[in-house]
Design a protein around this motif. Structure first.
Motif, PDB file in Angstrom:
ATOM      1  N   ASN A 185       0.841  -1.370  -0.256  1.00 45.94           N
ATOM      2  CA  ASN A 185      -0.083   0.009  -0.292  1.00 45.94           C
ATOM      3  C   ASN A 185       0.803   1.297  -0.002  1.00 45.94           C
ATOM      4  O   ASN A 185       0.381   2.267   0.413  1.00 45.94           O
ATOM      5  N   ARG A 186       2.120   1.058  -0.222  1.00 45.12           N
ATOM      6  CA  ARG A 186       2.889   2.156  -0.415  1.00 45.12           C
ATOM      7  C   ARG A 186       3.846   2.180  -1.599  1.00 45.12           C
ATOM      8  O   ARG A 186       4.786   2.945  -1.890  1.00 45.12           O
ATOM      9  N   ASN A 187       3.616   1.005  -2.369  1.00 46.64           N
ATOM     10  CA  ASN A 187       4.358   0.933  -3.703  1.00 46.64           C
ATOM     11  C   ASN A 187       3.614   1.305  -4.854  1.00 46.64           C
ATOM     12  O   ASN A 187       4.177   0.821  -5.978  1.00 46.64           O
ATOM     13  N   PHE A 188       2.341   2.127  -4.918  1.00 45.35           N
ATOM     14  CA  PHE A 188       1.872   2.251  -6.246  1.00 45.35           C
ATOM     15  C   PHE A 188       2.341   3.593  -6.472  1.00 45.35           C
ATOM     16  O   PHE A 188       2.983   4.676  -5.890  1.00 45.35           O
ATOM     17  N   THR A 189       2.068   4.135  -7.747  1.00 48.64           N
ATOM     18  CA  THR A 189       2.544   5.531  -8.441  1.00 48.64           C
ATOM     19  C   THR A 189       2.138   6.902  -8.054  1.00 48.64           C
ATOM     20  O   THR A 189       2.766   7.834  -8.339  1.00 48.64           O
ATOM     21  N   PHE A 190       0.863   6.863  -7.693  1.00 52.58           N
ATOM     22  CA  PHE A 190       0.290   7.969  -7.306  1.00 52.58           C
ATOM     23  C   PHE A 190       0.728   8.665  -5.735  1.00 52.58           C
ATOM     24  O   PHE A 190       0.695   7.925  -4.879  1.00 52.58           O
ATOM     25  N   ARG A 191       1.355   9.626  -5.761  1.00 54.09           N
ATOM     26  CA  ARG A 191       1.798  10.278  -4.537  1.00 54.09           C
ATOM     27  C   ARG A 191       2.913   9.288  -4.001  1.00 54.09           C
ATOM     28  O   ARG A 191       3.165   8.944  -2.771  1.00 54.09           O
ATOM     29  N   PHE A 248      12.289   7.095  -1.474  1.00 58.73           N
ATOM     30  CA  PHE A 248      13.215   6.846  -0.310  1.00 58.73           C
ATOM     31  C   PHE A 248      12.714   6.644   0.865  1.00 58.73           C
ATOM     32  O   PHE A 248      13.446   6.699   1.827  1.00 58.73           O
ATOM     33  N   LYS A 249      11.407   6.305   0.998  1.00 55.95           N
ATOM     34  CA  LYS A 249      10.807   6.310   2.528  1.00 55.95           C
ATOM     35  C   LYS A 249      10.611   4.991   2.827  1.00 55.95           C
ATOM     36  O   LYS A 249      10.595   3.813   1.726  1.00 55.95           O
ATOM     37  N   PRO A 250      10.567   4.449   4.084  1.00 58.01           N
ATOM     38  CA  PRO A 250      10.623   3.030   4.379  1.00 58.01           C
ATOM     39  C   PRO A 250       9.251   2.486   3.993  1.00 58.01           C
ATOM     40  O   PRO A 250       8.149   3.076   3.929  1.00 58.01           O
ATOM     41  N   GLY A 251       9.501   1.444   3.513  1.00 55.80           N
ATOM     42  CA  GLY A 251       8.242   0.567   2.938  1.00 55.80           C
ATOM     43  C   GLY A 251       7.911   0.901   1.412  1.00 55.80           C
ATOM     44  O   GLY A 251       7.046   0.289   0.972  1.00 55.80           O
ATOM     45  N   ALA A 252       8.289   1.917   1.008  1.00 55.00           N
ATOM     46  CA  ALA A 252       8.157   2.293  -0.483  1.00 55.00           C
ATOM     47  C   ALA A 252       8.787   1.359  -1.668  1.00 55.00           C
ATOM     48  O   ALA A 252       8.241   1.505  -2.576  1.00 55.00           O
ATOM     49  N   GLY A 253       9.819   0.973  -1.232  1.00 56.96           N
ATOM     50  CA  GLY A 253      10.520  -0.016  -2.300  1.00 56.96           C
ATOM     51  C   GLY A 253      11.588   0.795  -3.079  1.00 56.96           C
ATOM     52  O   GLY A 253      11.672   2.017  -2.962  1.00 56.96           O
ATOM     53  N   PRO A 254      12.161   0.034  -3.733  1.00 56.03           N
ATOM     54  CA  PRO A 254      13.348   0.879  -4.879  1.00 56.03           C
ATOM     55  C   PRO A 254      12.688   1.950  -5.764  1.00 56.03           C
ATOM     56  O   PRO A 254      13.283   2.501  -6.299  1.00 56.03           O
ATOM     57  N   HIS A 255      11.476   1.541  -6.153  1.00 56.41           N
ATOM     58  CA  HIS A 255      10.613   2.177  -7.210  1.00 56.41           C
ATOM     59  C   HIS A 255       9.329   1.927  -7.313  1.00 56.41           C
ATOM     60  O   HIS A 255       8.836   0.939  -6.626  1.00 56.41           O
ATOM     61  N   ALA A 256       8.541   2.709  -7.602  1.00 53.33           N
ATOM     62  CA  ALA A 256       6.945   2.471  -7.789  1.00 53.33           C
ATOM     63  C   ALA A 256       6.624   1.083  -8.530  1.00 53.33           C
ATOM     64  O   ALA A 256       7.437   0.716  -9.552  1.00 53.33           O
ATOM     65  N   VAL A 257       5.867   0.354  -7.859  1.00 54.52           N
ATOM     66  CA  VAL A 257       5.414  -1.053  -8.585  1.00 54.52           C
ATOM     67  C   VAL A 257       6.665  -1.655  -8.901  1.00 54.52           C
ATOM     68  O   VAL A 257       6.700  -2.482  -9.770  1.00 54.52           O
ATOM     69  N   SER A 258       7.504  -1.938  -7.793  1.00 53.74           N
ATOM     70  CA  SER A 258       8.580  -2.859  -7.880  1.00 53.74           C
ATOM     71  C   SER A 258       8.351  -4.260  -7.572  1.00 53.74           C
ATOM     72  O   SER A 258       9.400  -5.040  -7.768  1.00 53.74           O
ATOM     73  N   GLU A 259       7.465  -4.519  -7.052  1.00 53.83           N
ATOM     74  CA  GLU A 259       7.188  -5.821  -6.354  1.00 53.83           C
ATOM     75  C   GLU A 259       6.386  -6.717  -7.251  1.00 53.83           C
ATOM     76  O   GLU A 259       5.481  -6.535  -7.956  1.00 53.83           O
ATOM     77  N   PRO A 260       6.399  -8.113  -7.236  1.00 55.15           N
ATOM     78  CA  PRO A 260       5.662  -9.004  -7.955  1.00 55.15           C
ATOM     79  C   PRO A 260       4.373  -8.869  -7.495  1.00 55.15           C
ATOM     80  O   PRO A 260       3.417  -8.993  -8.313  1.00 55.15           O
TER      81      PRO A 260
END
Length: 558
Positions: free
Chosen positions: A241-247, A251-263
């Motif tokens: 719930n912190r890995n999508f492209t809107f807002r 570089f914040k915890p839980g966000a991942g290396p970039h948006a939609v980075s996870e399977p």
């Protein structure tokens, strides 16, 4: 890992510490806050049982890093992708297991009556429900594993504190009770003080009221990497719930290396983009927009990048929120925190669909006894939570002193409100909550747009005809959200005319994309000029959109 070395304790205290951990390890095998909630294997078995219905199919969208499936349950009679659909997504925040449980129960309540109830069967004849009940199964499963704390990340190793090490500073259960709660450290320069009417609760001191703090607050654990922060780089992973492209929170915890980075996030996003027939997205999330609807902003609406709900959409979403509140029956829902990279906002701003997000449940207001009344507004929510916990016979973790090697010669205490209870109700409430949400979803599909077609043929002489088609939307919602037109992620209704070989168009196109057709009887009119050259008179007009449906009518050129 050797606890004598890690904690820097005297040998006798270290042995005592090991004994306490062993003593409490048996009690910490199951999360008491999630009793009655399904772990992954039991959850999959429930899905397989539901999928035995001839109106249900179960498929895997992706495999997680730990080999678990991101499951999709499709409810429909006939071809599911050829009719308007609702996408229902469970706990987009992994610790909010309520959403996962409700989606399973909703699926059963939609399917089981369809066997012998005509109205329930018709619902699945006309609409499709795509259900992704547990989009982050790795993160969800961690919430069942001791020590218990609200964990929302998946299994990716992360470096949240940017020190080129991963997962090196996790929380620790220092008092051996199985929970990760809070740690207060007595300090004259601290920012916090006990609540004047309930010293179990810590509140921020206010200098304007001549108050001085007495404590600093941390989550329970050690500063393993000695960087001055506590538990800032544990096995947190990436939060769905912190890995999508809107807002997206770079570089914040839980966000991942970039948006939609996870399977998991990629699979859900790809599935949504591949299903043009999805009209509405309904997700369970603490970022509720049904008890606290999004508010439009006229100034923001003038900007190229939209960050607030559009005024043309806000009224419709408010109406749906009113319907939801009536079906739910709750009140005093907590204000949601600001969302960053959240699924529900992505579903509206970037995917372009009507997006509804529900917390589903929260701790109700408990009557205050005379002896508990207080003029202090700070900590009111925590005091209400403590009253509710007492009603449920759930103990507060009383503050107890420990020796802490990071704070020599200082008083350190562990305690606080145990996690999970504010997000997830007792399991005996799940069926009733599912009933309420099922009723809302059944009403929601009746509010979707519905197209009707009226035609008129006027002979103009010499084999020339004027053909007029009026497309009317008799549903409540417009044919798409205005944000969908801006994001260019929705298919507008297509109006087409099919002519015999002996006829040809003099004016107009065989296929035309229409604009948004407003709900409640809104209409668009379109005109063609057609010349008939032979004896054939039959023609057909069709209007269709994947997320709306289809209407057609035959006409005679005579």
């Amino acid at each position: 890992m050797n606890c004598l070395y890690v904690f820097g304790m005297r040998p006798w205290f270290g042995l005592l510490w090991v004994g306490l951990l062993l003593l409490f390890s048996g009690a910490a095998e199951a999360n008491p806050a999630l009793e009655g909630y399904a772990r992954y294997d039991a959850f999959v078995e429930e899905l397989r049982q539901i999928a035995q219905s001839d109106r249900a199919t179960l498929t895997s969208l992706a495999k997680t890093r730990q080999g678990r499936d991101v499951w999709l349950l499709t409810l429909s009679a006939g071809e599911p992708h050829s009719k308007p659909a609702v996408l229902l997504v469970g706990n987009v925040q992994a610790s909010h297991l309520l959403g996962s449980e409700l989606t399973l129960r909703i699926a059963r309540q939609l399917l089981e009556p369809a066997a012998d109830d005509e109205a329930a069967a018709t619902l699945l004849d006309q609409y499709t429900f795509y259900i992704i009940p547990r989009p982050n199964p790795d993160g969800t499963e961690r919430n069942f594993e001791p020590p218990f704390y609200e964990s929302n990340g998946n299994a990716r190793p992360t470096d949240d504190d940017r020190d080129f090490r991963t997962n090196e500073d996790p929380p620790e259960d220092l008092n051996g009770d199985g929970w990760i709660t809070m740690m207060r450290v007595e300090d004259a320069d601290g920012e916090y003080m006990p609540h004047p009417d309930d010293p179990r609760i810590m509140i921020a001191a206010e200098a304007g009221k001549n108050e001085r703090g007495r404590y600093r607050l941390f989550s329970e654990g050690r500063d393993n990497d000695q960087d001055g922060e506590f538990n800032e780089d544990g096995p947190g992973g990436v939060d769905f719930n912190r890995n999508f492209t809107f807002r997206y929170p770079y570089f914040k915890p839980g966000a991942g290396p970039h948006a939609v980075s996870e399977p998991e996030t990629r699979a859900v996003a790809d599935f949504a983009f591949d299903r043009a027939n999805i009209a509405v997205v309904f997700s369970f999330s603490p970022h509720d927009n049904l008890f606290h609807p999004w508010k439009p902003d006229a100034n923001s609406e003038k900007q190229r990048i939209k960050t607030h709900v559009l005024g043309d959409d806000a009224g419709y979403l408010n109406f749906l929120a009113e319907k939801y509140r009536a079906a739910h029956g709750g009140k005093d829902a907590p204000e949601p925190a600001k969302a960053e990279g959240a699924f529900s906002e992505w579903a509206y701003f970037h995917y372009g669909r009507w997006s509804l997000s529900a917390r589903g449940w929260w701790i109700p207001q408990v009557a205050v006894l005379d002896g508990e009344k207080s003029d202090e507004k700070r900590g009111a929510d925590q005091r209400n939570q403590l009253r509710w916990l007492a009603e449920q016979d759930i103990p507060f973790v009383e503050w107890q002193p420990i020796e802490h090697p990071d704070f020599p010669d200082q008083t350190v205490e562990i305690g606080g409100i145990p996690p999970f209870y504010a997000l997830n109700p007792p399991a005996d409430q799940l069926d009733d909550l599912a009933d309420r949400h099922t009723r809302f979803l059944q009403e929601l599909v009746t509010l979707l747009p519905r197209l009707e077609l009226a035609t008129q043929v006027e002979p103009l002489g010499g084999g020339l005809f004027r053909v007029t088609a009026t497309v009317r939307n008799t549903g409540y919602l417009p044919t798409f959200a205005k944000m969908g037109a801006i994001s260019e992620q929705v298919y507008p209704p297509q109006l087409s005319i099919q002519l015999p070989e002996e006829a040809k168009l003099v004016h107009g196109s065989t296929r035309t994309a229409l604009g948004r057709v407003e709900g409640g009887g809104g209409s668009i009119e379109h005109v063609w000029l057609v010349r008939r050259q032979g004896k054939a008179t039959a023609a057909k007009i069709i209007v269709a959109a994947p997320a709306v449906g289809q209407a057609e009518q035959e006409i005679e050129l005579k």
